[in-house]
Design a protein around this motif. Structure first.
Motif, PDB file in Angstrom:
ATOM      1  N   PHE A  26       0.440  -0.809  -0.084  1.00 19.99           N
ATOM      2  CA  PHE A  26       0.426  -0.287   0.156  1.00 19.99           C
ATOM      3  C   PHE A  26       1.161   1.134   0.510  1.00 19.99           C
ATOM      4  CE2 PHE A  26      -2.214  -3.169   2.407  1.00 19.99           C
ATOM      5  CZ  PHE A  26      -3.628  -2.905   1.599  1.00 19.99           C
ATOM      6  N   GLU A  27       2.322   1.357   0.068  1.00 21.49           N
ATOM      7  CA  GLU A  27       2.712   2.058  -0.602  1.00 21.49           C
ATOM      8  C   GLU A  27       2.818   3.523  -1.197  1.00 21.49           C
ATOM      9  OE1 GLU A  27       7.059   2.242  -1.479  1.00 21.49           O
ATOM     10  OE2 GLU A  27       7.907   4.309   0.755  1.00 21.49           O
ATOM     11  N   GLY A  28       2.478   4.768  -0.608  1.00 23.13           N
ATOM     12  CA  GLY A  28       1.760   5.562  -1.498  1.00 23.13           C
ATOM     13  C   GLY A  28       0.119   5.742  -2.022  1.00 23.13           C
ATOM     14  N   ASP A  58      13.699  -1.033  -0.358  1.00 23.53           N
ATOM     15  CA  ASP A  58      15.739  -0.362   0.673  1.00 23.53           C
ATOM     16  C   ASP A  58      15.068  -0.470   1.492  1.00 23.53           C
ATOM     17  OD1 ASP A  58      13.070   1.047   0.608  1.00 23.53           O
ATOM     18  OD2 ASP A  58      14.094   2.733   0.101  1.00 23.53           O
ATOM     19  N   ASP A  59      14.109  -0.681   3.113  1.00 19.87           N
ATOM     20  CA  ASP A  59      14.016  -0.232   4.522  1.00 19.87           C
ATOM     21  C   ASP A  59      14.891  -1.420   4.845  1.00 19.87           C
ATOM     22  OD1 ASP A  59      11.719   0.807   3.030  1.00 19.87           O
ATOM     23  OD2 ASP A  59      10.860   1.145   5.435  1.00 19.87           O
ATOM     24  N   THR A  60      14.307  -2.363   4.360  1.00 17.08           N
ATOM     25  CA  THR A  60      15.157  -3.714   4.748  1.00 17.08           C
ATOM     26  C   THR A  60      16.482  -4.144   4.107  1.00 17.08           C
ATOM     27  OG1 THR A  60      13.505  -4.672   5.648  1.00 17.08           O
ATOM     28  CG2 THR A  60      15.079  -6.429   4.286  1.00 17.08           C
ATOM     29  N   GLY A 295      -0.305   5.980   2.589  1.00 13.12           N
ATOM     30  CA  GLY A 295       0.926   7.044   2.790  1.00 13.12           C
ATOM     31  C   GLY A 295       2.095   6.045   2.651  1.00 13.12           C
ATOM     32  N   ASP A 296       2.826   6.200   3.489  1.00 11.03           N
ATOM     33  CA  ASP A 296       4.548   5.909   3.437  1.00 11.03           C
ATOM     34  C   ASP A 296       4.111   4.639   4.022  1.00 11.03           C
ATOM     35  OD1 ASP A 296       6.612   4.927   2.827  1.00 11.03           O
ATOM     36  OD2 ASP A 296       7.817   6.292   3.852  1.00 11.03           O
ATOM     37  N   THR A 297       3.726   3.306   3.937  1.00  5.29           N
ATOM     38  CA  THR A 297       3.398   2.674   4.371  1.00  5.29           C
ATOM     39  C   THR A 297       3.658   1.724   5.199  1.00  5.29           C
ATOM     40  OG1 THR A 297       2.170   1.147   2.841  1.00  5.29           O
ATOM     41  CG2 THR A 297       0.841   1.799   4.148  1.00  5.29           C
ATOM     42  N   ASP A 298       4.836   0.739   3.722  1.00  5.39           N
ATOM     43  CA  ASP A 298       6.577   0.058   4.568  1.00  5.39           C
ATOM     44  C   ASP A 298       6.761   0.730   5.074  1.00  5.39           C
ATOM     45  OD1 ASP A 298       7.308   1.986   2.729  1.00  5.39           O
ATOM     46  OD2 ASP A 298       8.802   0.653   2.056  1.00  5.39           O
ATOM     47  N   THR A 299       7.220   1.621   4.840  1.00  7.88           N
ATOM     48  CA  THR A 299       8.300   2.683   5.949  1.00  7.88           C
ATOM     49  C   THR A 299       7.281   3.226   7.766  1.00  7.88           C
ATOM     50  OG1 THR A 299       9.036   3.378   4.625  1.00  7.88           O
ATOM     51  CG2 THR A 299      10.030   3.973   6.429  1.00  7.88           C
ATOM     52  N   ILE A 300       6.820   2.916   7.859  1.00  5.69           N
ATOM     53  CA  ILE A 300       6.101   3.256   8.743  1.00  5.69           C
ATOM     54  C   ILE A 300       5.083   1.902   9.323  1.00  5.69           C
ATOM     55  CG2 ILE A 300       3.383   3.719  10.440  1.00  5.69           C
ATOM     56  CD1 ILE A 300       3.560   5.954   8.261  1.00  5.69           C
TER      57      ILE A 300
HETATM   58 MG    MG Z   1       8.250   3.659   1.897  1.00  2.00          MG
END
Ligand code: MG
Ligand code: F2R
Ligand code: MG
Length: 349
Positions: A26-28, A58-60, A295-300
């Motif tokens: 769901f990112e974005g 990129d987070d991981t 929004g920035d779901t992967d990072t949150i």
């Molecule tokens: Mg992100």
């Protein structure tokens, strides 16, 4: 009480990887109906999944560089970490990096570079990046160092390799401190947990660079403290809507608009929440809630997953979800090695 320390270490690192992999869907997205989140998560329970493995982003990829550098060097080594970031980007540039940070990663690959902080300093007209790319990879600093002074020092330096703006690197320090406190069981007393973070950030943000960055970016002085106080107000209310969370705490790519949000998600989901299945434990609730923010779901979800995993321990992270996440198995092994490093740092005092 609570889970054993090793279980918390494994929970933190696997929780971060899982949040990134599962949150990538769901990112974005501007709005994510809860029904879609629950469908996405329930598909992970199936034996067969048409879409296959959920790849990490990129987070991981960058978290893995931090882990490998700390484990190989046994200390914080900025040259080694910079080299690993550059090499990781060179070998897999398609992991969904921020559009600004890729310039830093390309410059870090140059063998002629003597000051590894120079590329990050040059970003955005010399202001540096305030993105959440430093914060998304800062959990390993809390796992490698037992002394909070070292957690703060090295999470800041580790972020500064790409994020030289105080609104970027202070987000990384806040995220590392949240994981550090969660490892000690501090989330057992949520009010004390948020008060500790506010008090830490009052010290950290009381510096000239933070004041001048806040002014230049039209933010109040002590921007992270201000958001954490809002988190505290939300905690005192009987109900908070998703719209209030996204408009007042944020769900964006800036560290200021995502690190306090991730902390709120963990605190909010300590208790059952309407609309989330009764069978969900606190870890599942946290991940589902992060995804529903859009929004920035992967990072949150990556940052909240690290904090929640440190609190609940690996036993609370559903194995059915883990098996679809690229890198989750390796994260568990690395957490065990980081745990040994942490115990050695504890013995040294
Ligand atoms: Mg992100
Ligand atoms: N980049 C993404 N998602 C975009 C879509 C990816 C898609 N899935 C795909 O594959 O194409 N996600 C990742 O980026 C975030 C972390 O970004 P990071 O590392 O902080 O990057 P950067 O470039 O430094 O900052 C991000 C953006 O923020 C704005 N910005 C930052 N500092 C600024 C400043 N001083 N002035 C003005 N703008 C600034 C810029 O727009 C940057 O590009 C994570 O979400 C990760 O998952
Ligand atoms: Mg990402």
């Amino acid at each position: 009480g609570g889970p054993a320390l090793l279980s918390r270490f494994r929970g933190a690192l696997v929780g971060a990887v899982l949040g990134d992999c599962v949150g990538g869907e769901f990112e974005g997205a501007e709005e994510v109906p809860l029904e879609r989140v629950l469908q996405h998560l329930s598909a992970l329970e199936r034996e067969e999944r048409g879409e296959g493995i959920l790849q990490y982003s990129d987070d991981t990829a960058m978290t893995r560089c931090v882990v490998q550098s700390l484990l190989t060097r046994g200390v914080f080594d900025q040259q080694d970490l910079a080299r690993r970031f550059a090499e990781e980007y060179r070998s897999a540039p398609g992991r969904g990096y921020g559009s600004g940070v890729v310039q830093v990663l390309q410059k870090l690959a140059s063998p002629r570079l003597s000051d590894v902080f120079q590329p990050a300093r040059a970003q955005f007209g010399g202001r540096g990046s305030f993105g959440n790319g430093g914060a998304m990879r800062s959990a390993p600093f809390a796992l490698a160092f037992s002394d909070p002074a070292q957690v703060k020092k090295y999470s800041r330096l580790g972020a500064m390799l790409t994020h030289y703006c105080s609104l970027g690197y202070n987000g990384a320090v806040l995220q590392a401190l949240a994981v550090h406190l969660a490892l000690q069981g501090a989330l057992e007393v949520p009010q004390a947990f948020i008060n500790s973070l506010i008090s830490e950030m009052e010290d950290i943000e009381a510096e000239d660079q933070a004041f001048s960055d806040a002014r230049a970016l039209n933010e109040p002085e002590f921007p992270f403290c201000t958001r954490l106080r809002r988190v505290k107000e939300f905690m005192e209310r009987s109900s908070v809507s998703i719209e209030e969370v996204t408009s007042e705490l944020g769900n964006g790519i800036a560290a200021l608009h995502s690190v306090p949000t991730a902390i709120f998600c963990v605190l909010h989901c300590l208790e059952p929440q309407p609309g989330l299945p009764d069978c969900y434990g606190g870890f599942e609730r946290t991940v589902a809630y992060c995804l529903a923010l859009g929004g920035d779901t992967d990072t949150i979800a990556c940052m909240a997953g690290a904090i929640a995993g440190a609190h609940y321990g690996i036993e609370a992270v559903p194995p059915a979800w883990q098996r679809w996440c690229e890198g989750a198995e390796e994260a568990e092994v690395w957490a065990e090695h980081l745990h040994q490093l942490y115990l050695r740092s504890l013995q040294r005092g």
